[in-house]
Every structure is written in C-alpha cells, then in structure tokens.
Design a protein around this motif. Structure first.
Motif, PDB file in Angstrom:
ATOM      1  N   ARG A   1      82.475 127.825  40.906  1.00  0.00           N
ATOM      2  CA  ARG A   1      81.202 127.098  40.765  1.00  0.00           C
ATOM      3  C   ARG A   1      80.496 127.194  42.112  1.00  0.00           C
ATOM      4  NH1 ARG A   1      78.774 122.861  37.697  1.00  0.00           N
ATOM      5  NH2 ARG A   1      78.122 121.013  38.840  1.00  0.00           N
ATOM      6  N   LEU A   2      79.418 127.957  42.159  1.00  0.00           N
ATOM      7  CA  LEU A   2      78.734 128.271  43.411  1.00  0.00           C
ATOM      8  C   LEU A   2      77.380 127.587  43.466  1.00  0.00           C
ATOM      9  CD1 LEU A   2      79.301 132.152  43.346  1.00  0.00           C
ATOM     10  CD2 LEU A   2      80.836 130.412  44.268  1.00  0.00           C
ATOM     11  N   LYS A   3      77.040 127.083  44.642  1.00  0.00           N
ATOM     12  CA  LYS A   3      75.725 126.468  44.828  1.00  0.00           C
ATOM     13  C   LYS A   3      74.644 127.538  44.939  1.00  0.00           C
ATOM     14  CE  LYS A   3      75.915 121.998  44.820  1.00  0.00           C
ATOM     15  NZ  LYS A   3      76.765 122.072  43.615  1.00  0.00           N
ATOM     16  N   ARG A   4      73.621 127.403  44.109  1.00  0.00           N
ATOM     17  CA  ARG A   4      72.470 128.298  44.187  1.00  0.00           C
ATOM     18  C   ARG A   4      71.514 127.834  45.285  1.00  0.00           C
ATOM     19  NH1 ARG A   4      69.458 129.081  38.764  1.00  0.00           N
ATOM     20  NH2 ARG A   4      68.558 130.756  40.009  1.00  0.00           N
ATOM     21  N   ARG A   5      70.614 128.728  45.664  1.00  0.00           N
ATOM     22  CA  ARG A   5      69.583 128.391  46.655  1.00  0.00           C
ATOM     23  C   ARG A   5      68.229 128.720  46.042  1.00  0.00           C
ATOM     24  NH1 ARG A   5      72.047 131.328  52.073  1.00  0.00           N
ATOM     25  NH2 ARG A   5      74.092 130.311  52.072  1.00  0.00           N
ATOM     26  N   ASN A   6      67.534 127.682  45.595  1.00  0.00           N
ATOM     27  CA  ASN A   6      66.190 127.879  45.042  1.00  0.00           C
ATOM     28  C   ASN A   6      65.428 126.571  45.164  1.00  0.00           C
ATOM     29  OD1 ASN A   6      67.125 126.213  42.950  1.00  0.00           O
ATOM     30  ND2 ASN A   6      67.700 127.966  41.675  1.00  0.00           N
TER      31      ASN A   6
ATOM     32  N   PRO B   1      68.981 120.731  45.686  1.00  0.00           N
ATOM     33  CA  PRO B   1      68.753 119.728  46.728  1.00  0.00           C
ATOM     34  C   PRO B   1      68.723 120.376  48.112  1.00  0.00           C
ATOM     35  CG  PRO B   1      70.481 119.032  45.212  1.00  0.00           C
ATOM     36  CD  PRO B   1      70.201 120.471  44.916  1.00  0.00           C
ATOM     37  N   PRO B   2      68.199 119.669  49.101  1.00  0.00           N
ATOM     38  CA  PRO B   2      68.162 120.218  50.467  1.00  0.00           C
ATOM     39  C   PRO B   2      69.555 120.644  50.938  1.00  0.00           C
ATOM     40  CG  PRO B   2      66.868 118.213  50.334  1.00  0.00           C
ATOM     41  CD  PRO B   2      67.579 118.340  49.020  1.00  0.00           C
ATOM     42  N   ALA B   3      69.596 121.679  51.789  1.00  0.00           N
ATOM     43  CA  ALA B   3      70.871 122.215  52.257  1.00  0.00           C
ATOM     44  C   ALA B   3      71.723 121.147  52.922  1.00  0.00           C
ATOM     45  CB  ALA B   3      70.619 123.373  53.224  1.00  0.00           C
TER      46      ALA B   3
ATOM     47  N   ASP C   1      69.495 112.986  45.602  1.00  0.00           N
ATOM     48  CA  ASP C   1      68.791 113.713  46.658  1.00  0.00           C
ATOM     49  C   ASP C   1      67.546 112.978  47.130  1.00  0.00           C
ATOM     50  OD1 ASP C   1      67.960 114.579  43.964  1.00  0.00           O
ATOM     51  OD2 ASP C   1      66.498 115.811  45.023  1.00  0.00           O
ATOM     52  N   LEU C   2      66.922 112.165  46.278  1.00  0.00           N
ATOM     53  CA  LEU C   2      65.746 111.409  46.703  1.00  0.00           C
ATOM     54  C   LEU C   2      66.119 110.223  47.596  1.00  0.00           C
ATOM     55  CD1 LEU C   2      63.612 111.350  43.431  1.00  0.00           C
ATOM     56  CD2 LEU C   2      63.426 112.899  45.389  1.00  0.00           C
ATOM     57  N   MET C   3      67.428 109.923  47.693  1.00  0.00           N
ATOM     58  CA  MET C   3      67.883 108.813  48.535  1.00  0.00           C
ATOM     59  C   MET C   3      68.328 109.286  49.913  1.00  0.00           C
ATOM     60  SD  MET C   3      67.764 105.875  46.887  1.00  0.00           S
ATOM     61  CE  MET C   3      69.111 104.711  47.044  1.00  0.00           C
ATOM     62  N   ALA C   4      68.251 110.578  50.168  1.00  0.00           N
ATOM     63  CA  ALA C   4      68.755 111.111  51.431  1.00  0.00           C
ATOM     64  C   ALA C   4      67.757 110.870  52.561  1.00  0.00           C
ATOM     65  CB  ALA C   4      69.032 112.603  51.296  1.00  0.00           C
ATOM     66  N   ASP C   5      68.246 110.327  53.679  1.00  0.00           N
ATOM     67  CA  ASP C   5      67.440 110.204  54.886  1.00  0.00           C
ATOM     68  C   ASP C   5      67.624 111.471  55.705  1.00  0.00           C
ATOM     69  OD1 ASP C   5      66.461 107.618  54.422  1.00  0.00           O
ATOM     70  OD2 ASP C   5      68.299 106.725  55.162  1.00  0.00           O
ATOM     71  N   LEU C   6      66.581 112.286  55.774  1.00  0.00           N
ATOM     72  CA  LEU C   6      66.649 113.557  56.490  1.00  0.00           C
ATOM     73  C   LEU C   6      65.820 113.492  57.761  1.00  0.00           C
ATOM     74  CD1 LEU C   6      66.191 115.981  53.459  1.00  0.00           C
ATOM     75  CD2 LEU C   6      68.317 115.328  54.570  1.00  0.00           C
TER      76      LEU C   6
END
Length: 372
Positions: free
Chosen positions: A21-26, A30-32, A135-140
């Motif tokens: 199961r691989l994470k896609r990048r598009n 969610p943010p890296a 992902d909308l709860m992440a403080d970046l």
C-alpha cells in the motif's frame, strides 16, 4: 488505485501474497508533512484490531513512514485479503443480508473495546489515543531550507473529551481556509455561511449529543469498498483503516455509508434505507438496554438516530465539486431539521436569512467583495 493510495500485489515463489500500500503524490493527498502520521496511525489501528479484537483485518509485516527509503514513498506491506470488495461484488438482497449479519458482529466486537478519549491510535503496539488525524486539523509551519519552501507539521490538536470540542476546533480552521481560498473556492459564500451557522449551532448542543468518557473505534471511509467478501459473501477482511478515530457511541455505530439511500440522505428527510433498518434490527440483538439518555441506547438505535451525526460530518469540511453543491445544500437543510430548526423555505430563503444574520462579519464581507 484510490485517491490517496496505490496498491500492488506481491506474489512470492511459494505462492504467498502480500499487498503493498503506497502513498500517492497528487492534489488529493494530504500534505507531505501529515502522511507519516497517517501511516503510523493506520499501522497502530491494524495492530490493535489484530491483537485485541476478532475484527478480521490484514496483518502488517513492515512499513515506512516517509519517502526516505529505496521505494521513494511511505508504504505498508500487509497480508493480502482475498475476495472482492462489497461495492464491486454487487450483492443481491439475500447476499447483502448475509454480509450485514456478519457486520453486526464486527460492530458488537468494536463495542467491547472502549477508549477514554476521542482521537486516533498513534503508536503501533499501544492503545494510546493521540489527536484526531484529520488533514484539516494539522498545524503546519512554513520553513525555508536552502531557498526552498517546505511545510513542517507543528502539531495536531486533541485528543478531545467530546465531539463538540472537536468541532469547536475544526470549524474555525475550515472558515479560515475558505477565506484564504484553499477550500470551496467556487462556492465560498455558501460554504462560509453553512460553517459559520454550524459553529454557532454547537452552543445549542444538548448533553445527549455530548457524550464523554467512552469512545469506540470508527472506520473513516465506510462506503462499502472497505469490506472484502468471498464468493459466498463471507467477510474475509475489513481494510483501509487510514484516518480511523475513536468516536462517541451514538456516532461510532451509525450505519456505514454503503447502506445509505443517497436520494434520501441528500434530502431534508430522516428516512432510513431498508438496509439500514435491517442492520438496526440485527444490532438490536446486542441489546444493552434502552433508556432516555442516548449513551444507554442499544447499537440498533445508534443506527436509527444517527442521521444527525452523519449529516454534520458531511457538512463540515465536505469535499465539494460543482455537481455536488445541490446535495450539499440539501444535506445542510436536513441537518437543520435534525436540530429541530424548522426552516421550511428553500435554500435561497435560508441564505438570505444567513446573509442578514452575519452581515457584520468582516470575513464574510471580504468573500462577498471577492465574488462580486
């Protein structure tokens, strides 16, 4: 292939099969900076379910949290669950009934394992509950490294002691993202008005929808392709636990999305589908006593009374495409009736009311100016 993950079957010389199961990048992922936390939480969820429960899930053999490995992306290597997913299997009514009877046993098993807080499992091999990994709860934080801008994760808020506190943290973040143009860019005013009103509505939540103290693991994306079945419609496994979190009883045991009647759900009615009614009846057999307070209702009644939680979840942070906007509005208008806010007029009438109600809001004024 899904929006966030790609799956490859690895077949060994001895016939053993693993799933990569691989994470896609598009643009959908969610943010890296968030992805490693999602992988670790998903592995922790599989670990808990495999070790502590009878819920059929794949065994995890290895994983990598980020792209700093020879594969070049985060991944999980796990046992392959044979069969078809329930959506693609297109069951008859009788076959679906057989699956629902087994799914009721899964719900009952999850009910036997309460947690003290609302959040996500965050450490493989542990039952520790950390923040809700949304992902909308992440403080970046934006950092500059060698002239290149990167976003680093500072923290997730939580865990929470009740659902109200969770939404009190999430909705202001969504309102900010709407204003800066990162969410709902084509329907910014509508989305802002809905979320602004829902935030005010939190102050009216009664104690019967603010349960504390006991929370239960909930699948985040239960639209049907997470249930694997064999040719005889025996459940062979439940997969895709990314984003799973612990929820209060009356939210945790609502019906899966797979059982909804979309036409009824995206309306202003409370009607349950025939499959939901059948599932509720099956869960009644796990009876834990009916009482006036919802924390004491049985699991079947969680299905019968669950539309209020399902609609709130859809209305807050819903991924909105142009063709979905009408359904989004209908789901919101239905939610008003769940809270006994009897606005009998059409959406346009409610929107006019909301524009007047929030006419002094500077953020709304900014959006109205931007949309002309």
């Amino acid at each position: 292939m899904g929006a966030i993950n790609l799956h490859l079957e690895l077949v060994f010389d001895d016939g053993i099969s693993w799933m990569a199961r691989l994470k896609r990048r598009n643009t959908s992922t969610p943010p890296a900076a968030v992805r490693p936390y999602l992988i670790r939480s998903e592995v922790a969820t599989y670990s808990f379910l495999k070790k502590e429960t009878k819920v059929p899930v794949p065994e995890v053999f290895a994983y990598a949290l980020d792209s700093n490995n020879p594969v070049g992306t985060g991944y999980i290597l796990m046992e392959t669950i044979k069969g078809k997913n329930l959506l693609s299997a297109s069951p008859t009514n009788g076959q679906l009934s057989k699956v629902l009877a087994q799914l009721a046993e899964v719900y009952q098993e999850l009910y036997r394992h309460p947690f003290p807080l609302m959040g996500s499992l965050d450490t493989p091999g542990s039952t520790n509950i950390g923040p809700v990994l949304h992902d909308l709860m992440a403080d970046l934080a934006l950092t500059i490294n060698g002239g290149r801008n990167t976003r680093q994760l500072v923290a997730f808020p939580g865990p929470f002691i009740n659902l109200k506190d969770y939404y009190c943290a999430l909705i202001p973040r969504i309102l900010h993202l709407i204003v800066v143009g990162e969410l709902y860019p084509f329907w910014a005013v509508d989305a802002f008005l809905i979320h602004r009103f829902l935030f005010d509505l939190l102050g009216q939540w009664s104690e019967d929808i603010q349960e504390t103290g006991r929370f239960y693991l909930r699948h985040f994306d239960d639209k049907g392709d997470h249930i694997m079945v064999d040719e005889d419609f025996n459940i062979t496994g439940i997969i895709d636990w990314e984003g799973a979190y612990t929820a209060q009883k009356t939210e945790a045991f609502t019906s899966p999305i797979a059982l909804w009647n979309p036409e009824e759900f995206f309306s202003e009615r409370k009607t349950l589908s025939n499959s939901e009614l059948e599932f509720a009846q099956l869960l009644d057999d796990s009876s834990h006593g009916r009482a006036d307070h919802p924390t004491n209702i049985n699991l079947g009644d969680c299905v019968r009374l669950g539309k209020i939680f399902q609609r709130f979840r859809i209305c807050v942070g819903y991924t909105l495409y142009d063709e979905d906007v009408e359904n989004y509005r209908k789901a919101f208008m239905g939610l008003l009736r769940e809270f006994s806010i009897h606005h009998e007029g059409p959406w346009e009438e409610w929107k006019a009311f909301a524009l007047k109600k929030y006419s002094g809001d500077e953020k709304l004024a900014c959006l109205l100016k931007r949309e002309g």
